[in-house]
Design an enzyme around this catalytic site. Structure first.
Site, short mmCIF file in Angstrom:
data_model
loop_
_atom_site.label_atom_id
_atom_site.label_comp_id
_atom_site.label_asym_id
_atom_site.label_seq_id
_atom_site.Cartn_x
_atom_site.Cartn_y
_atom_site.Cartn_z
N HIS A 40 5.53 -7.47 -3.88
CA HIS A 40 5.85 -6.52 -2.80
C HIS A 40 7.15 -5.78 -3.08
CE1 HIS A 40 2.65 -8.71 -0.67
NE2 HIS A 40 2.44 -7.50 -0.15
N TYR B 74 0.82 -1.22 0.00
CA TYR B 74 0.00 0.00 0.00
C TYR B 74 0.85 1.27 0.00
CZ TYR B 74 -3.65 -3.37 0.94
OH TYR B 74 -4.49 -4.45 0.85
#
Ligand code: FPP
Ligand code: ZN
Length: 415
Positions: A347, A285
């Protein structure tokens, strides 16, 4: 000089006060949150105890090694991503670009040939050779090819067929299916707008009603959900806002409530972002949420918003960098969600993309002051709409601008 532990926000005494204040009723959610704060807090405490001896370093070489290896060979654990192979290409080549690590010509050419095999005869790209075309791998393939940015890469994309593919997914209410007969959500509108704008196949009617449909997905919290009435989530919020930026229709949203929602998604103690209210911090995020900030900043600035900050992107950029550098780096290369999780290419890509966003505000002295840790931590910038290099966006647009927008008139009266 590299910044030392003593200068870090996460080592200040007052920082302890940012931990979750549980009321009298522990819940599964609050207990999970406490566990994460405890593992992140242990890292922050170790830094504090080092009394400034610790330097915050982005392990560029280790990450580059992990990424380069991934372009050549993937372990068995990647079998579950067999339908996401263009994504792996994109995550890796984009991460290498951010690290300013060149992809050898022969490897780049192999990636182009592989993505060519993923392209369907009726347009769009599938998750692997002979797989059904889908908007998500199509977005990833176009981003990977534009990042490579060679003639060979651009020539892989069959623009006329791509436009036909996009039309085959268009719904009467303005939304798009992810694939023929597939689900509808905000991701598809963004993937379609992203590839269409990069490759110059945006026709006046292709996105009729799409902006209005996306605006209906803004939830009462302020963020955007997958479909109208669904909980706001960082992934969908990014897709919705970025798509509206491409379509130049951002004004359809309540921007103040969107800004408030995303600002509150930065975790007080950890410094990273959560995807939705009451959920856990996650390194990915760092891009999906923090990437909204330059988009909002640009829009509010253009609107002449007087309360806009001219010193930052309106989130704590240093806290985010500290979270990524301290909690998301795998000691053997690659980045991850949170301490205790394994590294992966997704990621790695989105932690690095978010780190780049958090580093790049302003230029010159302002930029130097924003970078946490060693000045060598500075990554290349990323374009907040497409998440590829801003120069790669410009180069692709220039290249495809020289080509005509395909004329499907004879085949499709709607255009
Ligand atoms: C929730 O996961 C995740 C979603 C509901 C969707 C996420 C969407 C994106 C990341 C955007 C994808 C973008 C493109 C361009 C295709 P979760 O419940 O496991 O995670 P959480 O607990 O953090 O909410
Ligand atoms: Zn994640």
């Amino acid at each position: 000089m590299a910044e030392t532990g003593g200068d870090l926000r996460c080592t200040r005494e007052s920082h302890e006060e940012e931990r979750l204040q549980e009321d009298c009723l522990p819940t599964e959610t609050s207990m999970e949150q406490k566990k994460v704060e405890s593992s992140v807090g242990a890292i922050f405490t170790a830094i504090k105890r080092s009394h400034g001896a610790f330097q915050l370093v982005l392990e560029r070489e280790l990450h580059a090694h992990y990424l380069r290896k991934g372009l050549q060979h993937l372990s068995d654990s990647y079998e579950c991503l067999d339908a996401s192979r263009p994504w792996l290409c994109y995550w890796i080549v984009h991460s290498l670009m951010l690290l300013d690590e060149p992809v050898p010509e022969s490897v780049a050419s192999s990636v182009c040939q592989f993505l060519g095999q993923c392209q369907g005869p009726n347009g769009g790209f599938g998750g692997g050779p002979s797989q059904q075309p889908h908007l998500a791998p199509t977005y990833a393939a176009v981003n990977a090819l534009c990042t490579i940015g060679t003639e060979e890469a651009y020539n892989v994309i069959n623009r006329e067929k791509l436009l036909e593919f996009l039309w085959s997914l268009k719904q009467p209410d303005g939304s798009f299916n992810m694939h023929v007969g597939g689900e509808v959500d905000v991701r598809s509108a963004y993937c379609a707008a992203s590839v269409a704008s990069l490759t110059n196949i945006m026709t006046p009617r292709l996105f009729d009603g799409t902006a209005e449909w996306i605006a209906r997905c803004q939830f009462w919290e302020g963020g955007i959900g997958g479909v109208p009435g669904m909980e706001a989530h960082g992934g969908y919020t990014f897709c919705g806002l970025a798509a509206l930026v491409i379509m130049k229709r951002v004004q359809l949203l309540d921007l103040k409530s969107l800004l408030r929602w995303v600002a509150f998604r930065q975790m007080r103690f950890e410094g990273g972002f959560q995807g939705r209210c009451n959920k856990l911090v996650d390194g990915c995020y760092s891009f999906w949420q923090a990437g909204l900030m330059p988009l909002l900043h640009r829009t509010l600035h253009a609107e002449g918003e007087s309360t806009l900050s001219y010193a930052s992107w309106m989130f704590d950029q240093k806290a985010l960098q500290e979270y990524i550098l301290l909690c998301c780096q795998c000691p053997s290369g690659g980045l991850l969600d949170k301490p205790g999780k394994s590294r992966d290419f997704y990621h790695t890509c989105y932690c690095l993309s978010g780190l780049s966003i958090a580093q790049h505000f302003g230029s010159g002295e302002m930029l130097r002051e924003t970078v946490v840790g060693s000045p060598e931590n500075l990554l290349k910038p990323t374009h907040p709409v497409y998440n590829i290099g801003p120069d790669k966006v410009a180069q692709a647009i220039m290249h495809f601008m020289q080509k005509e927008i395909p004329d499907l008139n004879s085949k499709n009266n709607d255009i």
